[in-house]
Design an enzyme around this catalytic site. Structure first.
Site, PDB file in Angstrom:
ATOM      1  N   ASP A  81       5.412 -10.621  -3.727  1.00 47.53           N
ATOM      2  CA  ASP A  81       5.463  -9.275  -4.312  1.00 47.53           C
ATOM      3  C   ASP A  81       6.883  -8.729  -4.415  1.00 47.53           C
ATOM      4  O   ASP A  81       7.820  -9.276  -3.835  1.00 47.53           O
ATOM      5  CB  ASP A  81       4.575  -8.309  -3.504  1.00 47.53           C
ATOM      6  CG  ASP A  81       4.748  -8.444  -1.992  1.00 47.53           C
ATOM      7  OD1 ASP A  81       5.771  -9.010  -1.547  1.00 47.53           O
ATOM      8  OD2 ASP A  81       3.861  -7.992  -1.250  1.00 47.53           O
ATOM      9  N   ASN A 150      -3.307  -1.633   6.797  1.00 43.78           N
ATOM     10  CA  ASN A 150      -4.530  -1.226   6.086  1.00 43.78           C
ATOM     11  C   ASN A 150      -5.293  -2.423   5.533  1.00 43.78           C
ATOM     12  O   ASN A 150      -6.205  -2.269   4.729  1.00 43.78           O
ATOM     13  CB  ASN A 150      -4.192  -0.247   4.950  1.00 43.78           C
ATOM     14  CG  ASN A 150      -3.361  -0.893   3.848  1.00 43.78           C
ATOM     15  OD1 ASN A 150      -2.898  -2.024   3.989  1.00 43.78           O
ATOM     16  ND2 ASN A 150      -3.162  -0.178   2.755  1.00 43.78           N
ATOM     17  N   HIS A 152      -3.959  -4.963   3.758  1.00 42.69           N
ATOM     18  CA  HIS A 152      -3.481  -5.598   2.524  1.00 42.69           C
ATOM     19  C   HIS A 152      -2.831  -6.949   2.810  1.00 42.69           C
ATOM     20  O   HIS A 152      -2.323  -7.194   3.898  1.00 42.69           O
ATOM     21  CB  HIS A 152      -2.552  -4.677   1.713  1.00 42.69           C
ATOM     22  CG  HIS A 152      -1.175  -4.462   2.244  1.00 42.69           C
ATOM     23  ND1 HIS A 152      -0.486  -3.278   2.053  1.00 42.69           N
ATOM     24  CD2 HIS A 152      -0.326  -5.243   2.952  1.00 42.69           C
ATOM     25  CE1 HIS A 152       0.706  -3.370   2.597  1.00 42.69           C
ATOM     26  NE2 HIS A 152       0.841  -4.535   3.155  1.00 42.69           N
ATOM     27  N   GLU A 157      -3.753  -3.670  -2.231  1.00 43.22           N
ATOM     28  CA  GLU A 157      -4.210  -2.518  -1.451  1.00 43.22           C
ATOM     29  C   GLU A 157      -5.724  -2.357  -1.576  1.00 43.22           C
ATOM     30  O   GLU A 157      -6.306  -2.652  -2.626  1.00 43.22           O
ATOM     31  CB  GLU A 157      -3.552  -1.243  -2.002  1.00 43.22           C
ATOM     32  CG  GLU A 157      -2.028  -1.241  -1.924  1.00 43.22           C
ATOM     33  CD  GLU A 157      -1.506  -0.833  -0.562  1.00 43.22           C
ATOM     34  OE1 GLU A 157      -1.907  -1.438   0.445  1.00 43.22           O
ATOM     35  OE2 GLU A 157      -0.682   0.089  -0.510  1.00 43.22           O
TER      36      GLU A 157
HETATM   37  C1  GLP Z   1       4.236  -5.392   3.283  1.00 47.52           C
HETATM   38  C2  GLP Z   1       4.357  -6.530   2.264  1.00 47.52           C
HETATM   39  C3  GLP Z   1       3.575  -7.696   2.719  1.00 47.52           C
HETATM   40  C4  GLP Z   1       3.818  -7.852   4.199  1.00 47.52           C
HETATM   41  C5  GLP Z   1       3.053  -6.789   4.920  1.00 47.52           C
HETATM   42  C6  GLP Z   1       3.328  -6.693   6.408  1.00 47.52           C
HETATM   43  O1  GLP Z   1       3.973  -4.194   2.708  1.00 47.52           O
HETATM   44  N1  GLP Z   1       3.985  -6.227   0.934  1.00 47.52           N
HETATM   45  O2  GLP Z   1       3.916  -8.842   1.965  1.00 47.52           O
HETATM   46  O3  GLP Z   1       3.397  -9.108   4.629  1.00 47.52           O
HETATM   47  O4  GLP Z   1       3.213  -5.568   4.267  1.00 47.52           O
HETATM   48  O5  GLP Z   1       4.598  -6.182   6.654  1.00 47.52           O
HETATM   49  P1  GLP Z   1       5.288  -6.207   8.075  1.00 47.52           P
HETATM   50  O6  GLP Z   1       5.443  -7.643   8.441  1.00 47.52           O
HETATM   51  O7  GLP Z   1       6.601  -5.517   7.894  1.00 47.52           O
HETATM   52  O8  GLP Z   1       4.383  -5.511   9.015  1.00 47.52           O
END
Ligand code: GLP
Length: 254
Positions: A81, A150, A152, A157
């Site tokens: 992403d 959440n 995702h 989302e």
């Molecule tokens: C983000 C990204 C994801 C990531 C996830 C967890 O928003 N879009 O690709 O894996 O949420 O993030 P984090 O590892 O900072 O908790």
């Protein structure tokens, strides 16, 4: 269908988890060198991945120079992403993140570390092009995933269907809050939209590795392990894939 997940790897300390996960990724990279048409890697961003990439870089730097050169020459990865509206030079972009985490330490070019183009004037067309590019490269082999609080994966989302494709999405207030750290702590400065691979492309990977650390992910991880698939928890669609590994530390599994 085998029980979900196919493998649950638990280490009390996150550092030990990253060692174990990076060792498997290193093995897959070695195996890739022996394949004629290896599938590209599927990579993720986020805080969870930083110690994993650091552990991987350390391992790869210990490889003999010719083997490391062969790895470099054949590297192709697709990230999940990117924020809409952020040029790659922006320090909060995922392009910048990947350059810092893997591109610079391993000497990989931008063309080898692919991400959706969040700065394209037509983000919907950029998303469609990115999905096609991944498909024509054969889909991901080893797919790394983080988990949003959440539920995702990528930026899929909730609510999200299992057949969602690569597209432009609106980010939820919870996600903008969660990711505000790189935007001076202000969720209003987090771009409201992103391009993300869909659950559909994620499920087309050969093997999926979901890495979950920290107590903040404990509640969502429990849901994922115990609830049936639902649009309200996009990561739950992973239950339909036959090769899912969940890597979790003691805090996330407490
Ligand atoms: C983000 C990204 C994801 C990531 C996830 C967890 O928003 N879009 O690709 O894996 O949420 O993030 P984090 O590892 O900072 O908790």
């Amino acid at each position: 269908m085998p029980a979900f997940p196919h493998q649950l790897v638990r280490r009390q300390e996150a550092a030990d988890l990253m060692e174990a996960c990076s060792a498997l990724l290193e093995l897959r990279l070695q195996q890739r060198l022996e394949q004629q048409h290896p599938r590209p890697l599927g990579l993720a961003t986020g805080r969870t991945m930083e110690p994993l990439y650091a552990a991987l870089v350390q391992r790869l730097k210990a490889w003999p120079a010719p083997t490391l050169e062969a790895l470099r020459a054949g590297w192709l990865s697709f990230n999940l992403d990117e924020y809409v509206g952020l040029p790659g030079a922006d320090q909060a972009s995922y392009r910048h993140y990947m350059d810092v985490q893997l591109g610079q330490p391993l000497g990989l070019s931008s063309a080898q570390l692919r991400l959706p183009d969040g700065s394209d004037d037509d983000p919907a067309a950029a998303a469609a092009a990115y999905g096609s590019e991944l498909a024509s490269s054969g889909g991901a082999g080893f797919q790394l995933l983080g988990l949003g609080s959440n539920g995702h994966v990528g930026f899929n989302e909730p609510p999200c269907d299992a057949d969602a494709r690569c597209r432009v999405v609106d980010l939820s207030p919870a996600t903008r809050q969660q990711n505000a750290g790189l935007f001076a702590g202000d969720p209003e400065r987090v771009p409201p939209q992103a391009i993300t691979l869909g659950v559909r492309e994620i499920l087309q990977a050969e093997e999926i590795h979901l890495v979950v650390t920290g107590v903040a992910k404990a509640a969502v991880l429990q849901r994922l392990l115990h609830e049936p698939p639902t649009v309200d928890l996009p990561a739950s669609w992973l239950q339909q894939h036959p090769q899912v590994w969940i890597w979790a530390d003691g805090a996330a599994l407490h």
